[in-house]
Scaffold this active site. Sequence first.
Site, short mmCIF file in Angstrom:
data_model
loop_
_atom_site.label_atom_id
_atom_site.label_comp_id
_atom_site.label_asym_id
_atom_site.label_seq_id
_atom_site.Cartn_x
_atom_site.Cartn_y
_atom_site.Cartn_z
N ARG A 102 -8.77 -11.72 1.80
CA ARG A 102 -7.37 -11.31 1.62
C ARG A 102 -6.86 -11.59 0.21
O ARG A 102 -5.69 -11.91 0.02
CB ARG A 102 -6.44 -11.97 2.64
CG ARG A 102 -6.64 -11.50 4.06
CD ARG A 102 -5.88 -10.19 4.28
NE ARG A 102 -6.12 -9.67 5.62
CZ ARG A 102 -5.35 -9.95 6.66
NH1 ARG A 102 -4.29 -10.69 6.53
NH2 ARG A 102 -5.63 -9.44 7.83
N ARG A 113 -0.16 -9.37 0.07
CA ARG A 113 1.23 -9.72 -0.18
C ARG A 113 1.45 -10.85 -1.18
O ARG A 113 2.56 -11.02 -1.67
CB ARG A 113 1.92 -10.07 1.14
CG ARG A 113 2.41 -8.82 1.85
CD ARG A 113 3.26 -9.17 3.04
NE ARG A 113 2.52 -10.01 3.95
CZ ARG A 113 2.56 -9.91 5.28
NH1 ARG A 113 3.33 -9.01 5.84
NH2 ARG A 113 1.86 -10.72 6.03
N ARG A 162 2.67 -0.75 -2.72
CA ARG A 162 2.68 -0.49 -1.28
C ARG A 162 4.06 -0.09 -0.76
O ARG A 162 4.16 0.39 0.38
CB ARG A 162 2.26 -1.78 -0.54
CG ARG A 162 0.80 -1.97 -0.22
CD ARG A 162 0.28 -1.04 0.85
NE ARG A 162 1.15 -0.81 1.98
CZ ARG A 162 1.28 -1.60 3.02
NH1 ARG A 162 0.59 -2.70 3.12
NH2 ARG A 162 2.10 -1.29 4.01
N ASP A 170 -9.04 -2.10 6.38
CA ASP A 170 -8.72 -2.99 7.50
C ASP A 170 -9.77 -2.80 8.58
O ASP A 170 -10.44 -1.76 8.62
CB ASP A 170 -7.33 -2.71 8.06
CG ASP A 170 -6.88 -3.85 8.97
OD1 ASP A 170 -6.38 -4.86 8.45
OD2 ASP A 170 -7.07 -3.74 10.19
N TYR A 203 -8.64 -5.77 19.95
CA TYR A 203 -7.39 -5.02 19.67
C TYR A 203 -7.28 -3.80 20.57
O TYR A 203 -6.19 -3.47 21.05
CB TYR A 203 -7.34 -4.60 18.19
CG TYR A 203 -7.04 -5.76 17.26
CD1 TYR A 203 -5.74 -6.27 17.14
CD2 TYR A 203 -8.04 -6.38 16.52
CE1 TYR A 203 -5.46 -7.34 16.30
CE2 TYR A 203 -7.77 -7.45 15.68
CZ TYR A 203 -6.47 -7.93 15.59
OH TYR A 203 -6.20 -9.00 14.77
O1 CP3 Z 1 -8.43 -8.54 0.28
C1 CP3 Z 1 -9.05 -8.40 1.35
O2 CP3 Z 1 -9.55 -9.37 1.98
C2 CP3 Z 1 -9.37 -6.99 1.84
C3 CP3 Z 1 -8.47 -6.46 2.74
C4 CP3 Z 1 -8.43 -6.80 4.22
C5 CP3 Z 1 -7.29 -6.52 5.00
N1 CP3 Z 1 -7.57 -6.76 6.30
C6 CP3 Z 1 -6.04 -6.00 4.45
C7 CP3 Z 1 -4.80 -6.21 5.22
C8 CP3 Z 1 -9.40 -7.31 5.10
C9 CP3 Z 1 -10.79 -7.80 4.79
C10 CP3 Z 1 -8.84 -7.26 6.42
C11 CP3 Z 1 -9.57 -7.64 7.63
C12 CP3 Z 1 -8.83 -7.91 8.86
N2 CP3 Z 1 -7.77 -7.22 9.40
C13 CP3 Z 1 -9.18 -8.91 9.78
C14 CP3 Z 1 -10.36 -9.83 9.61
C15 CP3 Z 1 -10.04 -10.92 8.66
C16 CP3 Z 1 -9.16 -12.01 9.23
O3 CP3 Z 1 -8.05 -12.18 8.72
O4 CP3 Z 1 -9.63 -12.69 10.14
C17 CP3 Z 1 -8.30 -8.85 10.85
C18 CP3 Z 1 -8.29 -9.73 12.08
C19 CP3 Z 1 -7.41 -7.77 10.61
C20 CP3 Z 1 -6.31 -7.27 11.49
C21 CP3 Z 1 -5.02 -7.35 10.76
N3 CP3 Z 1 -4.61 -6.41 9.83
C22 CP3 Z 1 -4.06 -8.40 10.79
C23 CP3 Z 1 -4.12 -9.63 11.66
C24 CP3 Z 1 -3.05 -8.06 9.85
C25 CP3 Z 1 -1.86 -8.90 9.41
C26 CP3 Z 1 -0.55 -8.41 9.91
C27 CP3 Z 1 0.59 -9.05 9.15
O5 CP3 Z 1 1.35 -8.30 8.52
O6 CP3 Z 1 0.69 -10.29 9.17
C28 CP3 Z 1 -3.42 -6.82 9.28
C29 CP3 Z 1 -2.70 -6.09 8.21
C30 CP3 Z 1 -3.29 -6.24 6.86
N4 CP3 Z 1 -4.61 -6.03 6.56
C31 CP3 Z 1 -2.60 -6.58 5.68
C32 CP3 Z 1 -3.54 -6.56 4.65
C33 CP3 Z 1 -3.30 -6.79 3.18
C34 CP3 Z 1 -1.12 -6.85 5.58
C35 CP3 Z 1 -0.45 -5.51 5.44
C36 CP3 Z 1 0.83 -5.61 4.68
O7 CP3 Z 1 0.81 -5.93 3.49
O8 CP3 Z 1 1.86 -5.27 5.31
#
Ligand code: CP3
Length: 359
Positions: free
Chosen positions: A37, A41, A50, A86, A161
């Site tokens: 990540r 944000r 974004r 994602d 999910y």
């Molecule tokens: O920089 C990186 O690591 C690459 C991008 C990345 C994202 N998601 C972007 C993202 C990666 C590798 C993921 C994987 C992901 N997504 C996982 C596995 C990693 C982990 O954290 O265990 C999981 C479980 C998800 C599912 C998911 N997608 C969640 C739990 C969330 C967070 C929701 C929130 O807003 O709190 C997302 C959304 C997400 N994926 C964001 C990002 C940058 C946030 C989106 C935003 O900015 O609004």
Amino acid sequence: MTLPPEHPWWVADTANSRLVRAMRAQSVDRPPVWFMRQAGRSLPEYREVRAGIPMLDTCLDPSLAAEITLQPVRRHGVDAAIFFSDIVVPVKCAGVDVVITPGVGPVVADPFAEVTDLDRLPQPAPEMFDAVAEGVRQTVAQLGSTPLIGFAGAPFTVASYLIEGGPSRDLPKTKAMMIRQPEMFAGLLGKLADLASEFLRVQITAGASAMQLFDSWVGALPARLYRQHVLPHTMRVFEQVADLGVPRVHFGVGANHLASDMAGAGCDVLGVDFRVDLDAVPTAIRSQLPLQGNLDPAVLLTDADTIEAEVRRVLAAGRALRGHVFNLGHGVLPDTPADNVTAAVRAVQEFGESFEGVA
Ligand code: CP3
């Protein structure tokens, strides 16, 4: 099949990057550093590009995905980029109605419950991921010799999910289906394994030089259920990309009781979360695979001196390993000050020492 001739592995020598060498237990001048990540944000430049665009639309816009992938490399000087996407992108591309709700996570409109729901997932084909391939090509064209990491969610975590309909702490419906409808569960994980494999193949072929499989929520299972219902499908993902020859990382959260099974799934590197110190990982695993991890992401909410001390502690624990890829023990937290992330990278650059390597 192997990587195409225009791949950065050959033309930019990412095969000899610090990241790939450490992942293959070869000698390096210091451990490579990147953060799960790292895009997102915590970066003002991310929030700016974004603004007003839904998360999954961003992932499927090649130039936007490439720009966001590059932002943390430019700002922090990390040793690798991870493609901005994602874990639910493959099911979205396969036609499932899923959105990512800010502050919540992936939400599936019509959760999977019956055997007939399996028909909603078509056979994967590379064309499903054309936008992803284009995003990867645009990214690696700008990355030069810095390697790109491709990724996918593991079948279990993505299934959770689809079955729960959204994020869940205890995964009750997922576990109930696993126990009561084992054939449907196996059918679902089999389809998700094929989808993840194709999604990874597309990213690797288009330019990624390493990959990570995230099984974020698998820690909810005891080893007995993991071995019976999950591991065979995860192994199939690793097998189905093995011919491409890039290093493969396997990562779970709260899954240290599964570490030896996960290490034996066919990966080249095991990702370790922040709950166990690197030097406390069982010797059988440490002598077999390089490890990735595992600074607690909460440390990045503190101050420069605390960050430096904690980075040095993780580096010291990493010295006992076959290979060490410096990372967090889970993703960067959304409210992390960007300068603290940079401070952690600088500390790894300053205090990381050379590894002889065994390979
Ligand atoms: O920089 C990186 O690591 C690459 C991008 C990345 C994202 N998601 C972007 C993202 C990666 C590798 C993921 C994987 C992901 N997504 C996982 C596995 C990693 C982990 O954290 O265990 C999981 C479980 C998800 C599912 C998911 N997608 C969640 C739990 C969330 C967070 C929701 C929130 O807003 O709190 C997302 C959304 C997400 N994926 C964001 C990002 C940058 C946030 C989106 C935003 O900015 O609004």
